[in-house]
Design a protein around this motif. Structure first.
Motif, PDB file in Angstrom:
ATOM      1  N   ARG A  47       0.954  -1.000   0.125  1.00  0.00           N
ATOM      2  CA  ARG A  47      -0.282   0.086  -0.146  1.00  0.00           C
ATOM      3  C   ARG A  47       1.232   1.196   0.165  1.00  0.00           C
ATOM      4  O   ARG A  47       1.766   1.817   0.601  1.00  0.00           O
ATOM      5  CB  ARG A  47      -0.239  -0.378   1.211  1.00  0.00           C
ATOM      6  CG  ARG A  47      -1.990   1.195   1.325  1.00  0.00           C
ATOM      7  CD  ARG A  47      -2.423   0.774   2.545  1.00  0.00           C
ATOM      8  NE  ARG A  47      -2.819  -0.468   3.549  1.00  0.00           N
ATOM      9  CZ  ARG A  47      -3.671  -1.197   2.639  1.00  0.00           C
ATOM     10  NH1 ARG A  47      -4.652  -0.232   2.408  1.00  0.00           N
ATOM     11  NH2 ARG A  47      -4.147  -1.855   3.628  1.00  0.00           N
ATOM     12  N   HIS A  48       0.590   2.255  -0.804  1.00  0.00           N
ATOM     13  CA  HIS A  48       1.326   3.422  -0.388  1.00  0.00           C
ATOM     14  C   HIS A  48       1.447   4.288   0.384  1.00  0.00           C
ATOM     15  O   HIS A  48      -0.100   4.412   1.397  1.00  0.00           O
ATOM     16  CB  HIS A  48       1.078   4.266  -2.375  1.00  0.00           C
ATOM     17  CG  HIS A  48      -0.299   5.041  -1.846  1.00  0.00           C
ATOM     18  ND1 HIS A  48      -1.520   4.078  -2.278  1.00  0.00           N
ATOM     19  CD2 HIS A  48      -1.085   5.634  -1.876  1.00  0.00           C
ATOM     20  CE1 HIS A  48      -2.214   5.026  -2.612  1.00  0.00           C
ATOM     21  NE2 HIS A  48      -2.235   6.247  -2.350  1.00  0.00           N
ATOM     22  N   THR A  66      -3.888   1.592  -4.400  1.00  0.00           N
ATOM     23  CA  THR A  66      -2.966   1.821  -4.316  1.00  0.00           C
ATOM     24  C   THR A  66      -2.782   1.661  -6.366  1.00  0.00           C
ATOM     25  O   THR A  66      -2.027   2.549  -6.938  1.00  0.00           O
ATOM     26  CB  THR A  66      -1.501   0.578  -3.913  1.00  0.00           C
ATOM     27  OG1 THR A  66      -1.755   1.334  -2.482  1.00  0.00           O
ATOM     28  CG2 THR A  66      -0.770   0.816  -5.144  1.00  0.00           C
ATOM     29  N   LYS A  67      -3.264   0.394  -6.618  1.00  0.00           N
ATOM     30  CA  LYS A  67      -4.137   0.103  -8.177  1.00  0.00           C
ATOM     31  C   LYS A  67      -4.784   1.034  -9.009  1.00  0.00           C
ATOM     32  O   LYS A  67      -4.215   2.111  -9.823  1.00  0.00           O
ATOM     33  CB  LYS A  67      -4.574  -1.417  -7.988  1.00  0.00           C
ATOM     34  CG  LYS A  67      -4.104  -2.500  -7.667  1.00  0.00           C
ATOM     35  CD  LYS A  67      -5.283  -3.479  -8.157  1.00  0.00           C
ATOM     36  CE  LYS A  67      -4.532  -5.202  -7.674  1.00  0.00           C
ATOM     37  NZ  LYS A  67      -5.762  -6.069  -7.650  1.00  0.00           N
ATOM     38  N   ALA A  68      -5.844   1.763  -8.272  1.00  0.00           N
ATOM     39  CA  ALA A  68      -5.889   2.746  -8.490  1.00  0.00           C
ATOM     40  C   ALA A  68      -5.895   4.360  -9.040  1.00  0.00           C
ATOM     41  O   ALA A  68      -5.094   5.062  -9.680  1.00  0.00           O
ATOM     42  CB  ALA A  68      -7.113   3.133  -7.894  1.00  0.00           C
ATOM     43  N   MET A 102      -2.203   4.247  -9.652  1.00  0.00           N
ATOM     44  CA  MET A 102      -1.375   3.094 -10.535  1.00  0.00           C
ATOM     45  C   MET A 102      -1.485   3.913 -12.108  1.00  0.00           C
ATOM     46  O   MET A 102      -0.644   4.745 -12.744  1.00  0.00           O
ATOM     47  CB  MET A 102      -0.536   2.450 -10.223  1.00  0.00           C
ATOM     48  CG  MET A 102       0.250   2.117  -9.125  1.00  0.00           C
ATOM     49  SD  MET A 102       0.294   0.382  -8.651  1.00  0.00           S
ATOM     50  CE  MET A 102       1.031   0.165  -9.785  1.00  0.00           C
ATOM     51  N   ARG A 103      -2.475   3.318 -11.850  1.00  0.00           N
ATOM     52  CA  ARG A 103      -3.310   4.020 -13.213  1.00  0.00           C
ATOM     53  C   ARG A 103      -3.817   5.198 -13.770  1.00  0.00           C
ATOM     54  O   ARG A 103      -3.750   5.817 -14.370  1.00  0.00           O
ATOM     55  CB  ARG A 103      -5.395   3.340 -13.428  1.00  0.00           C
ATOM     56  CG  ARG A 103      -4.982   2.034 -13.712  1.00  0.00           C
ATOM     57  CD  ARG A 103      -6.580   1.048 -13.774  1.00  0.00           C
ATOM     58  NE  ARG A 103      -7.022   1.327 -12.263  1.00  0.00           N
ATOM     59  CZ  ARG A 103      -7.185   0.587 -11.554  1.00  0.00           C
ATOM     60  NH1 ARG A 103      -6.856  -1.404 -11.523  1.00  0.00           N
ATOM     61  NH2 ARG A 103      -8.610   0.654 -10.325  1.00  0.00           N
ATOM     62  N   GLU A 104      -4.168   5.804 -12.182  1.00  0.00           N
ATOM     63  CA  GLU A 104      -4.040   7.813 -12.834  1.00  0.00           C
ATOM     64  C   GLU A 104      -2.871   8.296 -13.528  1.00  0.00           C
ATOM     65  O   GLU A 104      -2.395   8.968 -14.017  1.00  0.00           O
ATOM     66  CB  GLU A 104      -4.742   8.185 -11.336  1.00  0.00           C
ATOM     67  CG  GLU A 104      -6.254   8.218 -11.267  1.00  0.00           C
ATOM     68  CD  GLU A 104      -6.408   8.557  -9.803  1.00  0.00           C
ATOM     69  OE1 GLU A 104      -5.738   9.808  -9.081  1.00  0.00           O
ATOM     70  OE2 GLU A 104      -7.188   8.708  -8.759  1.00  0.00           O
ATOM     71  N   MET A 105      -1.756   7.869 -12.488  1.00  0.00           N
ATOM     72  CA  MET A 105      -0.687   8.120 -12.933  1.00  0.00           C
ATOM     73  C   MET A 105       0.319   7.739 -14.010  1.00  0.00           C
ATOM     74  O   MET A 105       0.669   8.759 -15.458  1.00  0.00           O
ATOM     75  CB  MET A 105       0.756   7.313 -11.896  1.00  0.00           C
ATOM     76  CG  MET A 105       1.067   7.841 -10.786  1.00  0.00           C
ATOM     77  SD  MET A 105       1.990   7.134  -8.983  1.00  0.00           S
ATOM     78  CE  MET A 105       3.150   7.675 -10.351  1.00  0.00           C
ATOM     79  N   VAL A 106      -0.479   6.728 -14.723  1.00  0.00           N
ATOM     80  CA  VAL A 106      -0.091   6.184 -16.450  1.00  0.00           C
ATOM     81  C   VAL A 106      -0.732   7.012 -17.025  1.00  0.00           C
ATOM     82  O   VAL A 106      -0.319   7.618 -17.996  1.00  0.00           O
ATOM     83  CB  VAL A 106      -0.316   4.222 -16.353  1.00  0.00           C
ATOM     84  CG1 VAL A 106      -0.410   4.565 -17.715  1.00  0.00           C
ATOM     85  CG2 VAL A 106       0.499   3.844 -15.725  1.00  0.00           C
ATOM     86  N   GLY A 156      -2.426  -0.498 -16.420  1.00  0.00           N
ATOM     87  CA  GLY A 156      -1.397   0.004 -17.884  1.00  0.00           C
ATOM     88  C   GLY A 156      -0.302  -0.022 -17.691  1.00  0.00           C
ATOM     89  O   GLY A 156      -0.352   1.593 -19.227  1.00  0.00           O
ATOM     90  N   ALA A 157       0.468   0.199 -17.577  1.00  0.00           N
ATOM     91  CA  ALA A 157       1.900   1.029 -17.517  1.00  0.00           C
ATOM     92  C   ALA A 157       3.159  -0.386 -18.301  1.00  0.00           C
ATOM     93  O   ALA A 157       3.598   0.175 -19.415  1.00  0.00           O
ATOM     94  CB  ALA A 157       2.836   0.948 -16.010  1.00  0.00           C
TER      95      ALA A 157
END
Length: 389
Positions: free
Chosen positions: A134-135, A166-168, A170-174, A211-212
């Motif tokens: 978890r971030h 955290t998954k969400a 990461m997707r936002e960052m991509v 998505g990375a």
């Protein structure tokens, strides 16, 4: 001035895993004070020092503020007023944001991180118990390398899950294009580390879900066969070169376009030459190696020559290992991989030919240049044809 043991050493100790090294955090000190105490400054982007005796790294407590896109786009503030909690807040995962006062660590590096002695403001111990990555805070989004690090930790701790939030993130960052700004050196560093973990397929699973993977490695399908192949290679304790060859070997099944895609991957992420060369051999020759049982003596020697097996027998053995992992992933089971033993025996027979003698004889008969090479090839074919293997 206060010193804490932080990060991976505590995490691994709490998980009852081997502790390989120690990271130290210094709160309440200036760079000048560290130098005055004999520490050697080595940090380029932020204040890091080597202990005068142990040579372990000691970093000053710091905060980071995003100032530009990408991995290097940070403004770092390291000063005596930065608190322990502020420093832990800028770390990637809660399981890495735990600290222990240095006075509780013995001179030989042993320590007992009992709950009452640990600084754990972000509940990393809870996430260790629950097996969750978890971030720590929303500051996670400021460094796209952390996407790769989460994926790598998922490959190492293969029974841990990634927290939904955290998954969400990461997707936002991509989606925001942060991954596009990553520098090749850091991408390859994290990918290569992840490939060497216990279950490397999980790294690519996590990257695909956020998505990375489509941004970093659009050429790699990460299908079930490929993922199983790299996990089989990991189970065999294979080298990084073999694991990367397993990852990219499937590209060779599409012929020249696949080899072009492999070259693109290697150029984009600056894959080291020796790793790239093995991957190219496997992608180009895997089908021929798998089907080598149907080749005659001439075809076998030609295959060995294309693989440069006479000059680089160790690399050829790694190519065979990568092909074996792929064969097992596609239904080969646990039965011995016949091409490995067969081709190694053929190589031993052909390599035993005294090429210097053959070359001298060819020269005495007037042969020069390529004609000498042809004579050596014929001698090797004759030896293989005459061999009972």
């Amino acid at each position: 001035m206060k010193i804490f043991l932080v990060g991976g050493a505590l995490r691994d100790r709490l998980l009852d895993r081997p502790v390989s090294d120690h990271d130290w955090l210094v709160v309440g000190a200036t760079p000048e004070e560290m130098v005055a105490r004999g520490y050697l400054p080595v940090g380029r982007d932020f204040p890091v020092f080597l202990h005068p005796e142990t040579r372990e790294e000691y970093a000053l407590a710091r905060t980071e503020r995003k100032s530009a896109p990408g991995y290097r786009g940070f403004t770092v503030h390291a000063a005596p007023d930065v608190t322990l909690e502020q420093d832990l807040a800028r770390r990637d995962l809660t399981v890495n944001a735990i600290a222990l006062p240095s006075e509780l660590v013995s001179a030989d590096g042993r320590f007992d991180p009992t709950p009452g002695t640990l600084a754990d403001p972000f509940h990393g111990q809870r996430d260790l118990r629950d097996k969750v990555l978890r971030h720590v805070t929303d500051a996670f989004r400021e460094d796209p390398v952390r996407i790769l690090r989460v994926a790598r930790f998922a490959a190492r701790f293969d029974d841990f899950g990634v927290a939904p939030e955290t998954k969400a993130l990461m997707r936002e960052m991509v989606a925001a294009g942060e991954v596009d700004a990553l520098v090749p050196e850091r991408v390859w560093q994290e990918l290569s580390r992840g490939l060497m973990e216990t279950r490397p397929s999980r790294m690519f699973e996590v990257l695909r879900e956020c998505g990375a993977l489509a941004v970093l490695l659009p050429e790699i399908e990460a299908d079930a066969r490929t993922m199983q192949a790299i996990d089989i290679a990991a189970g065999q304790k294979a080298s990084l070169a073999v694991r990367f060859a397993c990852l990219t070997g499937g590209l060779g099944r599409s012929g020249p376009p696949g080899l072009k895609a492999l070259h693109a991957v290697c150029e984009r992420w600056r894959v080291p030459v020796e790793i790239r060369e093995l991957a190219e051999v496997v992608a180009r020759e895997q089908g021929h190696i798998d089907g080598s049982g149907t080749l005659d003596a001439s075809g076998l020697v030609r295959l060995l020559e294309r693989c440069d097996a006479f000059r680089k027998p160790a690399r050829f053995a790694e190519a065979l290992q990568a092909c074996e992992c792929d064969a097992r992933s596609s239904g080969g089971g646990e039965a011995p991989y016949a091409p490995r033993q067969h081709l190694l025996a053929v190589l031993a027979t052909a390599a035993a030919v005294p090429t210097d003698v053959v070359a001298r004889a060819a020269q005495q008969s007037g042969a020069t240049g390529p004609k000498i090479g042809e004579a050596i090839h014929r001698a090797r074919v004759e030896a293989v044809a005459a061999s009972p293997a």
